[in-house]
Scaffold this motif. Sequence first.
Motif, PDB file in Angstrom:
ATOM      1  N   LEU A 111       3.678  -5.026   2.452  1.00 23.01           N
ATOM      2  CA  LEU A 111       3.355  -6.430   2.181  1.00 23.01           C
ATOM      3  C   LEU A 111       3.731  -6.902   0.778  1.00 23.01           C
ATOM      4  CD1 LEU A 111      -0.012  -6.853   4.128  1.00 23.01           C
ATOM      5  CD2 LEU A 111       2.266  -7.671   4.748  1.00 23.01           C
ATOM      6  N   PRO A 112       3.419  -6.147  -0.303  1.00 24.63           N
ATOM      7  CA  PRO A 112       3.881  -6.606  -1.623  1.00 24.63           C
ATOM      8  C   PRO A 112       5.402  -6.736  -1.696  1.00 24.63           C
ATOM      9  CG  PRO A 112       2.199  -4.923  -1.877  1.00 24.63           C
ATOM     10  CD  PRO A 112       2.564  -4.952  -0.425  1.00 24.63           C
ATOM     11  N   LEU A 113       6.128  -5.817  -1.069  1.00 27.83           N
ATOM     12  CA  LEU A 113       7.584  -5.900  -1.079  1.00 27.83           C
ATOM     13  C   LEU A 113       8.083  -7.092  -0.268  1.00 27.83           C
ATOM     14  CD1 LEU A 113       8.500  -2.128  -0.711  1.00 27.83           C
ATOM     15  CD2 LEU A 113       8.709  -3.540  -2.759  1.00 27.83           C
ATOM     16  N   VAL A 114       7.403  -7.398   0.821  1.00 31.96           N
ATOM     17  CA  VAL A 114       7.752  -8.589   1.597  1.00 31.96           C
ATOM     18  C   VAL A 114       7.631  -9.837   0.728  1.00 31.96           C
ATOM     19  CG1 VAL A 114       6.993 -10.083   3.487  1.00 31.96           C
ATOM     20  CG2 VAL A 114       7.245  -7.632   3.872  1.00 31.96           C
ATOM     21  N   LEU A 115       6.553  -9.938  -0.053  1.00 32.43           N
ATOM     22  CA  LEU A 115       6.376 -11.089  -0.950  1.00 32.43           C
ATOM     23  C   LEU A 115       7.513 -11.165  -1.963  1.00 32.43           C
ATOM     24  CD1 LEU A 115       4.806 -13.456  -2.153  1.00 32.43           C
ATOM     25  CD2 LEU A 115       3.438 -11.791  -3.446  1.00 32.43           C
ATOM     26  N   ALA A 171      -1.442  -5.065  -7.847  1.00 31.79           N
ATOM     27  CA  ALA A 171      -0.145  -5.053  -7.167  1.00 31.79           C
ATOM     28  C   ALA A 171       0.345  -6.452  -6.824  1.00 31.79           C
ATOM     29  CB  ALA A 171      -0.248  -4.214  -5.897  1.00 31.79           C
ATOM     30  N   TRP A 172      -0.567  -7.355  -6.452  1.00 32.24           N
ATOM     31  CA  TRP A 172      -0.129  -8.685  -6.044  1.00 32.24           C
ATOM     32  C   TRP A 172       0.343  -9.519  -7.224  1.00 32.24           C
ATOM     33  CZ3 TRP A 172       1.190  -9.401  -1.300  1.00 32.24           C
ATOM     34  CH2 TRP A 172       0.590  -8.639  -0.299  1.00 32.24           C
ATOM     35  N   PHE A 203       5.591   0.495  -7.192  1.00 30.22           N
ATOM     36  CA  PHE A 203       4.287   0.114  -6.631  1.00 30.22           C
ATOM     37  C   PHE A 203       3.446   1.347  -6.303  1.00 30.22           C
ATOM     38  CE2 PHE A 203       6.343  -4.012  -5.832  1.00 30.22           C
ATOM     39  CZ  PHE A 203       5.335  -4.864  -6.243  1.00 30.22           C
ATOM     40  N   HIS A 204       4.099   2.410  -5.863  1.00 27.73           N
ATOM     41  CA  HIS A 204       3.378   3.642  -5.560  1.00 27.73           C
ATOM     42  C   HIS A 204       2.773   4.242  -6.823  1.00 27.73           C
ATOM     43  CE1 HIS A 204       2.440   7.516  -3.776  1.00 27.73           C
ATOM     44  NE2 HIS A 204       3.227   8.125  -4.645  1.00 27.73           N
TER      45      HIS A 204
END
Length: 406
Positions: free
Chosen positions: A244-248, A301-302, A231-232
């Motif tokens: 937040l993206p990792l939480v999803l 990202a999402w 993601f980075h």
Amino acid sequence: MSARWLIVAMVFAAVTLNYVDRQILALLKPTLEATFHWSERDYANMGSAFQFATAFAFLGTGWFIDRVGLRWGFALGVAIWSLAGMAHALATGVVGFIAARVVLGVAESVGTPAAVKTAATYFDQRERQLALGIGNTAPNFGAIVTPALIPPLAVAYGWQAAFLLAGGLGLVWVVIWFMIRVKPVAADAVAPAPVRWLDVARSRATLAIAVAKVLSDQVWFFMLLWLPDLFHRLFGLKQGQLGLPLVLVYTMAAAGALTGGALPARLMARGWSVDRARKTAMLVYALLVLPIALVQSIDNAWGAALVLGLGLFAHQGFSTNVFGVTTDIVAARAVGTTIGIAAFCGNLGSIGMIQFQARALEWGWGYGPALAICASSYLVALGLLQLLIPRIEPVAPGSAAPIAVH
């Protein structure tokens, strides 16, 4: 609430802390990389050291759980891995982090065989599916709370505080574990059991479980170690934006673990055989993983998080059924040894993916090749499982033979 479900809650908490401890390093990679001037190979070597130590420890810790008994074996593992997690806060360079990762990896290898053995020990086959599904959500819950809590904690109190807090919670768990008393369903699985390691290792069933673990674990550990960096790199997310993206992603993975227990149980309730229910569920999950090969073509990202989340949803559903197959065909007293051997193979096989991704970034290949490998792994795993175990027949309770295969 039945006291047996309190045991499930304790297993859930232990495995959650297990994954918090191991994921902190990945989440703090940008900060620690800047502080200690790591290279990509330094980071990959830390991940490989952990996998290598965990893999070889699995050869003995599953057997250790069967021989020493679930109560003491599980507690000792959690206590040692908690202290090893806290030791990261004292590291001053690559060597120190690698040493802490090695001890952490050895101790954390207790978690998987202890969790699966708990399900086989305290639940009958009908309830065991749900217990395994709940237990297999714990890695995802750990992966959810870690990115949500650790980066802000590190920013506010320093990176050392993150390691100290997670390890301290593990020591609290040990105290509570010894306070709980629950009557088992499989009474012979609680006390120390004479299990012949070589007999289990030579079994075709163990080979089948090991193959499935290798092909699925390489995906899980690749994601756990490299997803924050993906993601980075692909979307320019900074330390405080990764959460937040990792939480999803890991919330979807947790849902997959729950369905992994519920889907075959529902199919069995409709009259399907264990063999048909297990393998149908595993085929569904193997097909759902395929879209992750396209992640690099997604421009936000999402969207990537949704596709990766679907992939890990399917991974956890598939993984829950791999554990389920083990409890189907292996007597409870030998489950720890079987899972330990299979997990050794899975962790050792994952080192190749970890090192491959470091080289892929150095050579300018990005994440495409690794994602393609991940997408195809589950169909290959299911095909080989079918070849080695053409029909799953549950082992009879109290059977003299530790493993039954047809």
